[in-house]
Enzyme design. Sequence first.
Site, PDB file in Angstrom:
ATOM      1  N   ARG A 253      63.826  -8.196   2.934  1.00 41.30           N
ATOM      2  CA  ARG A 253      64.855  -7.257   2.750  1.00 41.30           C
ATOM      3  C   ARG A 253      65.786  -7.175   3.628  1.00 41.30           C
ATOM      4  O   ARG A 253      65.424  -6.782   4.755  1.00 41.30           O
ATOM      5  CB  ARG A 253      64.308  -5.975   1.986  1.00 41.30           C
ATOM      6  CG  ARG A 253      63.610  -4.990   2.907  1.00 41.30           C
ATOM      7  CD  ARG A 253      63.662  -3.362   2.477  1.00 41.30           C
ATOM      8  NE  ARG A 253      62.598  -2.796   2.977  1.00 41.30           N
ATOM      9  CZ  ARG A 253      62.651  -2.363   4.351  1.00 41.30           C
ATOM     10  NH1 ARG A 253      63.509  -2.442   5.148  1.00 41.30           N
ATOM     11  NH2 ARG A 253      61.345  -1.636   4.676  1.00 41.30           N
ATOM     12  N   HIS A 257      64.734   0.412   4.146  1.00 42.86           N
ATOM     13  CA  HIS A 257      64.063   0.705   3.117  1.00 42.86           C
ATOM     14  C   HIS A 257      64.932   1.465   1.868  1.00 42.86           C
ATOM     15  O   HIS A 257      64.704   1.256   0.931  1.00 42.86           O
ATOM     16  CB  HIS A 257      62.825   1.580   3.303  1.00 42.86           C
ATOM     17  CG  HIS A 257      62.075   2.357   2.159  1.00 42.86           C
ATOM     18  ND1 HIS A 257      61.184   1.528   1.266  1.00 42.86           N
ATOM     19  CD2 HIS A 257      61.976   3.542   1.649  1.00 42.86           C
ATOM     20  CE1 HIS A 257      60.873   2.241   0.187  1.00 42.86           C
ATOM     21  NE2 HIS A 257      61.368   3.607   0.351  1.00 42.86           N
ATOM     22  N   TYR A 265      61.676   0.220  12.955  1.00 44.09           N
ATOM     23  CA  TYR A 265      60.401  -0.521  12.987  1.00 44.09           C
ATOM     24  C   TYR A 265      60.351  -1.861  12.983  1.00 44.09           C
ATOM     25  O   TYR A 265      59.593  -2.714  13.113  1.00 44.09           O
ATOM     26  CB  TYR A 265      59.686  -0.098  11.659  1.00 44.09           C
ATOM     27  CG  TYR A 265      60.331  -0.186  10.445  1.00 44.09           C
ATOM     28  CD1 TYR A 265      60.983   1.129  10.005  1.00 44.09           C
ATOM     29  CD2 TYR A 265      60.524  -1.237   9.742  1.00 44.09           C
ATOM     30  CE1 TYR A 265      61.913   0.923   8.908  1.00 44.09           C
ATOM     31  CE2 TYR A 265      61.258  -1.340   8.636  1.00 44.09           C
ATOM     32  CZ  TYR A 265      61.997  -0.223   8.125  1.00 44.09           C
ATOM     33  OH  TYR A 265      62.587  -0.039   6.992  1.00 44.09           O
TER      34      TYR A 265
HETATM   35  C1  LIG Z   1      53.145   6.848  -6.051  1.00 42.64           C
HETATM   36  C2  LIG Z   1      54.049   7.111  -5.031  1.00 42.64           C
HETATM   37  N1  LIG Z   1      53.515   7.049  -3.423  1.00 42.64           N
HETATM   38  C3  LIG Z   1      54.479   7.034  -2.566  1.00 42.64           C
HETATM   39  C4  LIG Z   1      55.873   6.837  -2.904  1.00 42.64           C
HETATM   40  C5  LIG Z   1      56.808   6.930  -1.811  1.00 42.64           C
HETATM   41  N2  LIG Z   1      57.500   5.670  -1.602  1.00 42.64           N
HETATM   42  C6  LIG Z   1      58.467   5.146  -2.230  1.00 42.64           C
HETATM   43  S1  LIG Z   1      58.763   3.412  -2.015  1.00 42.64           S
HETATM   44  C7  LIG Z   1      57.613   3.343  -0.957  1.00 42.64           C
HETATM   45  C8  LIG Z   1      57.227   1.991  -0.590  1.00 42.64           C
HETATM   46  C9  LIG Z   1      56.872   0.949  -1.443  1.00 42.64           C
HETATM   47  O1  LIG Z   1      56.657  -0.273  -0.816  1.00 42.64           O
HETATM   48  P1  LIG Z   1      56.551  -1.584  -1.363  1.00 42.64           P
HETATM   49  O2  LIG Z   1      55.697  -1.455  -2.546  1.00 42.64           O
HETATM   50  O3  LIG Z   1      56.084  -2.702  -0.512  1.00 42.64           O
HETATM   51  O4  LIG Z   1      58.206  -1.920  -2.005  1.00 42.64           O
HETATM   52  P2  LIG Z   1      59.539  -1.987  -1.261  1.00 42.64           P
HETATM   53  O5  LIG Z   1      60.073  -0.780  -0.910  1.00 42.64           O
HETATM   54  O6  LIG Z   1      58.891  -2.687   0.145  1.00 42.64           O
HETATM   55  O7  LIG Z   1      60.186  -3.080  -2.024  1.00 42.64           O
HETATM   56  C10 LIG Z   1      57.009   4.740  -1.034  1.00 42.64           C
HETATM   57  C11 LIG Z   1      55.396   4.478  -0.324  1.00 42.64           C
HETATM   58  C12 LIG Z   1      56.284   7.085  -4.125  1.00 42.64           C
HETATM   59  N3  LIG Z   1      57.577   6.753  -4.556  1.00 42.64           N
HETATM   60  N4  LIG Z   1      55.539   6.806  -5.319  1.00 42.64           N
END
Ligand SMILES: Cc1ncc(C[n+]2csc(CCOP(=O)(O)OP(=O)(O)O)c2C)c(N)n1
Length: 335
Positions: A253, A257, A265
């Site tokens: 990306r 985030h 990081y």
């Molecule tokens: C069930 C749940 N746990 C934690 C979160 C907080 N959270 C939001 S995005 C994220 C990371 C997601 O990472 P990934 O699946 O790799 O997707 P990316 O953001 O890299 O596209 C987290 C932990 C959430 N929204 N829902």
Amino acid sequence: MTDTLRTPRDPATGGLDAAALLDAYRTMRTIRVFEERLHDEFATGDIPGFVHLYAGEEASAAGVCGWLDDERDVIASTHRGHGHCIAKHVDVKAMMAEIYGRVTGSCHGKGGSMHIADLSRGMLGANGIVGGGPPLVCGAALASKVRGDGGVAVAFFGDGGANQGTTLESLNLATVWHLPAVFIAENNGYAEATAAEWSVGGGSVAARAAAFGMPGTTVDGFDYFAVREAAGEAIERARTGGGPSLVEVRLTRYYGHFEGDQQTYRTTEVQRARAELDCLLRFRTRVTAAGDLTAAQLDAVDAEVATLIEEAVTEAKAAPLPTAADLDTDVYVTY
Ligand SMILES: Cc1ncc(C[n+]2csc(CCOP(=O)(O)OP(=O)(O)O)c2C)c(N)n1
Ligand SMILES: [Mg+2]
């Protein structure tokens, strides 16, 4: 059940004609410009809520959704959902209005970035719940199977989502029920600030497919044609009764985030990806070198997209916000 990095069968342009190539480029370019504009607009403070940008990952959404039709095929998305929505033909102006919280938005301004949905396009929704999409896709795939309509349901999720119990349960259920489902793991190397290298046990999401008795493959997510080929095989398998598959798409990306993330990081990986791997640049080089499209044709798409996004922002900002009277509507579905 392989876990090898795939290259497209046709090394040139995937056997697509000029119209299809332009369509694919338009999708990726629209996503890129939509996201870059949002990056700028978010900084002004006018956009409510959280925004997670998909820029850099365009080849995944376009390479997968290019195989899907709007009527019978559905997708479930993530918190990083704008690219999936655009690739599944959700109206771009309605999306922009939704992100601005306006009544003209896809969900009348009540959902915002993380809840854009449009059932008329088979877009079940972006989703603030990490790992929330795969169970929905099992339900949608089961519905298609029962109806016998040949529909395929696709779940997008991240490397973080791949570690959620809901995703692993869905992989199991999809096999047990032999569902027309496809699981697209977009591994961008991080879940928030946590490196996938550290958090994905075994190091490969695709390799987990073997545990659930389905094919799993890993693909270069900067290469539109490679994604298209891998997704095409999985979608065809699902459509013709061959059951579910898992495709891990490796990508980066370009932004944090969320908008506002200081990104302490990581250091140079984004610069390198933008300069050396970028899916739009690679697409442009590939199709012009093959003589399938000219630079002028691609430039014309760039201009068309620039106008669309400009209009989308102007119209979104001018549209009204929901009123207090709108609070009670769209809460429950009436049958
Ligand atoms: C069930 C749940 N746990 C934690 C979160 C907080 N959270 C939001 S995005 C994220 C990371 C997601 O990472 P990934 O699946 O790799 O997707 P990316 O953001 O890299 O596209 C987290 C932990 C959430 N929204 N829902
Ligand atoms: Mg991730």
